[in-house]
Design an enzyme around this catalytic site. Structure first.
Site, PDB file in Angstrom:
ATOM      1  N   LYS A 162      53.741  94.112  58.376  1.00  0.00           N
ATOM      2  CA  LYS A 162      55.079  94.571  58.357  1.00  0.00           C
ATOM      3  C   LYS A 162      56.001  93.899  59.316  1.00  0.00           C
ATOM      4  O   LYS A 162      55.708  93.935  60.354  1.00  0.00           O
ATOM      5  CB  LYS A 162      55.335  95.874  58.359  1.00  0.00           C
ATOM      6  CG  LYS A 162      54.701  96.685  57.128  1.00  0.00           C
ATOM      7  CD  LYS A 162      55.293  96.649  56.039  1.00  0.00           C
ATOM      8  CE  LYS A 162      54.514  97.632  54.943  1.00  0.00           C
ATOM      9  NZ  LYS A 162      55.173  97.450  53.600  1.00  0.00           N
ATOM     10  N   ASP A 190      55.325  91.433  54.929  1.00  0.00           N
ATOM     11  CA  ASP A 190      56.386  92.176  54.126  1.00  0.00           C
ATOM     12  C   ASP A 190      57.556  92.573  54.798  1.00  0.00           C
ATOM     13  O   ASP A 190      57.299  93.286  55.856  1.00  0.00           O
ATOM     14  CB  ASP A 190      55.650  93.295  53.769  1.00  0.00           C
ATOM     15  CG  ASP A 190      56.376  94.300  52.844  1.00  0.00           C
ATOM     16  OD1 ASP A 190      57.721  93.830  52.453  1.00  0.00           O
ATOM     17  OD2 ASP A 190      56.060  95.231  52.285  1.00  0.00           O
ATOM     18  N   GLU A 218      56.565  89.116  51.022  1.00  0.00           N
ATOM     19  CA  GLU A 218      57.216  90.225  50.201  1.00  0.00           C
ATOM     20  C   GLU A 218      58.455  90.505  50.297  1.00  0.00           C
ATOM     21  O   GLU A 218      58.854  90.977  51.773  1.00  0.00           O
ATOM     22  CB  GLU A 218      56.200  91.269  50.347  1.00  0.00           C
ATOM     23  CG  GLU A 218      56.491  92.517  49.220  1.00  0.00           C
ATOM     24  CD  GLU A 218      55.466  93.531  49.343  1.00  0.00           C
ATOM     25  OE1 GLU A 218      55.789  94.594  48.397  1.00  0.00           O
ATOM     26  OE2 GLU A 218      54.446  93.282  49.818  1.00  0.00           O
ATOM     27  N   ASP A 243      59.286  93.047  45.035  1.00  0.00           N
ATOM     28  CA  ASP A 243      58.705  94.472  45.202  1.00  0.00           C
ATOM     29  C   ASP A 243      60.006  95.305  44.856  1.00  0.00           C
ATOM     30  O   ASP A 243      60.096  95.587  43.649  1.00  0.00           O
ATOM     31  CB  ASP A 243      58.151  94.967  46.512  1.00  0.00           C
ATOM     32  CG  ASP A 243      57.793  96.135  46.691  1.00  0.00           C
ATOM     33  OD1 ASP A 243      57.735  96.934  45.604  1.00  0.00           O
ATOM     34  OD2 ASP A 243      57.457  96.827  47.924  1.00  0.00           O
ATOM     35  N   LYS A 267      54.312  98.912  41.258  1.00  0.00           N
ATOM     36  CA  LYS A 267      53.994 100.039  41.822  1.00  0.00           C
ATOM     37  C   LYS A 267      54.148 101.168  40.899  1.00  0.00           C
ATOM     38  O   LYS A 267      55.411 101.384  40.172  1.00  0.00           O
ATOM     39  CB  LYS A 267      54.812 100.620  43.210  1.00  0.00           C
ATOM     40  CG  LYS A 267      54.330  99.554  44.338  1.00  0.00           C
ATOM     41  CD  LYS A 267      55.139  99.718  45.451  1.00  0.00           C
ATOM     42  CE  LYS A 267      54.852  98.939  46.723  1.00  0.00           C
ATOM     43  NZ  LYS A 267      55.728  98.986  47.610  1.00  0.00           N
ATOM     44  N   CYS A 295      51.466 100.485  46.296  1.00  0.00           N
ATOM     45  CA  CYS A 295      51.456 101.804  46.494  1.00  0.00           C
ATOM     46  C   CYS A 295      52.633 102.211  47.487  1.00  0.00           C
ATOM     47  O   CYS A 295      52.661 101.266  48.264  1.00  0.00           O
ATOM     48  CB  CYS A 295      50.078 102.686  46.609  1.00  0.00           C
ATOM     49  SG  CYS A 295      49.247 102.238  48.273  1.00  0.00           S
TER      50      CYS A 295
END
Length: 358
Positions: A162, A190, A218, A243, A267, A295
């Site tokens: 992240k 991400d 992402e 996403d 997701k 998720c």
């Protein structure tokens, strides 16, 4: 097998370490659980994750949507008509995708139990084992390196790193992790919408120039900025994964038509469950776009539903189902077996949970 009752409850699980992204910090998973009962004594189970910064939903809104809007529409219907049930649920209210997802997976659980088969086999049965990544929360470089090394020691070979809270130091974070874990660990980055398009191109370009070897980046920019996503996708060599920009099959069509990403993260909390997720996956596959299954912060209930969906589909080539691995303990019995990075499907019917009818 007719639906007689829909019951809403709650599921809670503390996290091993705080989950930190560019959007939020969470210490404990607190989600909505759903049980759907039928006239022959079966129970289907589902879960909704209230993620206000992404889906706009809260515990209160999810509970109200299920109890006062969805339940009255589906009670009395027969599970054998699952497509009709899910279509009526979809038409009953706008968005509220996490609430719909919880009901959707409980319905699929019942449908597969009716067939006395694991759900993933009925949906396609492409594979029986998955390999998931694990999330490394955004912190200072030293802490992220420690967390990354600990994840590798636990047996994880794919790390989802992240970033996005501070563009000035994001490159340093990722480089430090790569130097610590070595060349054989797969790194996914991400940004959680944390960069501007120009920042994203600059940062990704620096990572490419330094030879960090990132598998993908992402959601580098704001979910609504599809032109920005297109700009980043077309000005970098690294694959770009959409996403938050893609919730529905229609949004997937728009993104694919624009060439605004190389990959799509599906997701269940965004699509509203398996029914719509399958449509999205089919569109992506027909367009030559591979998908990740991801998720939110979820327990084993809904992550198991996502695992069944992923195991059924060839076009799900990347797995980000680390929810159970982030928890101090597993509060749920049954379902697929989560052991480190491996998720093993079982032969139990439905989602694999044994829920007493009470």
């Amino acid at each position: 097998m007719k639906i007689t009752k829909v019951k809403v409850g709650f599921v809670e699980a503390p996290l091993i370490t705080p989950f930190k992204t560019a959007l939020r910090t969470v210490h404990t998973i607190k989600n909505v659980a759903v049980n759907i009962y039928t006239d022959d004594g079966q129970v289907g189970v589902g879960e909704a994750a209230p993620t206000a910064v992404i889906t706009g939903e809260t515990i209160a809104s999810i509970t109200h949507a299920i109890e006062h809007v969805i339940a009255p529409v589906i009670i009395g219907m027969d599970i054998k008509e699952i497509s009709l049930i899910l279509d009526r649920m979809e038409q009953s209210l706008y968005k509220n995708t996490s609430a719909k997802a919880a009901v959707d997976m409980a319905l699929y659980d019942l449908w597969a139990k009716k067939q006395r088969a694991p759900l993933y086999q009925l949906l396609g049965g492409y594979r029986h084992q998955l390999t998931t990544d694990i999330t490394i929360s955004v912190n200072d470089s030293e802490e992220m390196v420690r967390d990354s090394l600990h994840a590798v020691q636990r047996g994880f070979s794919i790390l989802k790193v992240k970033v996005g809270k501070d563009a000035r130091t994001d490159v340093d974070r990722v480089v430090a992790i790569r130097n610590a874990v070595g060349p054989n660990v797969v790194l996914r980055v991400d940004a959680n919408q944390g960069w501007t398009p120009k920042e994203a191109v600059r940062i990704i370009g620096q990572l490419e120039d330094k030879g960090v070897n990132i598998e993908l980046v992402e959601q580098p920019v704001h979910y609504s900025d599809l032109s920005g996503m297109h700009y980043v996708t077309n000005h970098t060599q690294t694959s770009i994964l959409a996403d938050e920009s893609v919730f529905s099959p229609k949004e997937a069509l728009t993104l694919i038509h624009m060439g605004a990403a190389d990959l799509i993260n599906i997701k269940l909390m965004k699509t509203g469950g398996i029914f719509q997720a399958q449509k999205l996956c089919n569109i992506a596959e027909a367009s030559g776009i591979e998908c990740m299954i991801g998720c939110m912060l979820e327990t084993k209930i809904s992550v198991s539903a996502a695992a069944h969906f992923a195991a059924a589909n060839k076009n799900i080539t990347m797995v980000d189902l680390d929810g159970p691995s982030l928890c101090v303990e597993d509060p749920i019995d049954g379902g697929p077996i989560f052991e480190g990075e491996k998720i093993q499907m079982t032969d139990e019917p439905g989602l694999g949970f044994l829920i007493e009818n009470s």
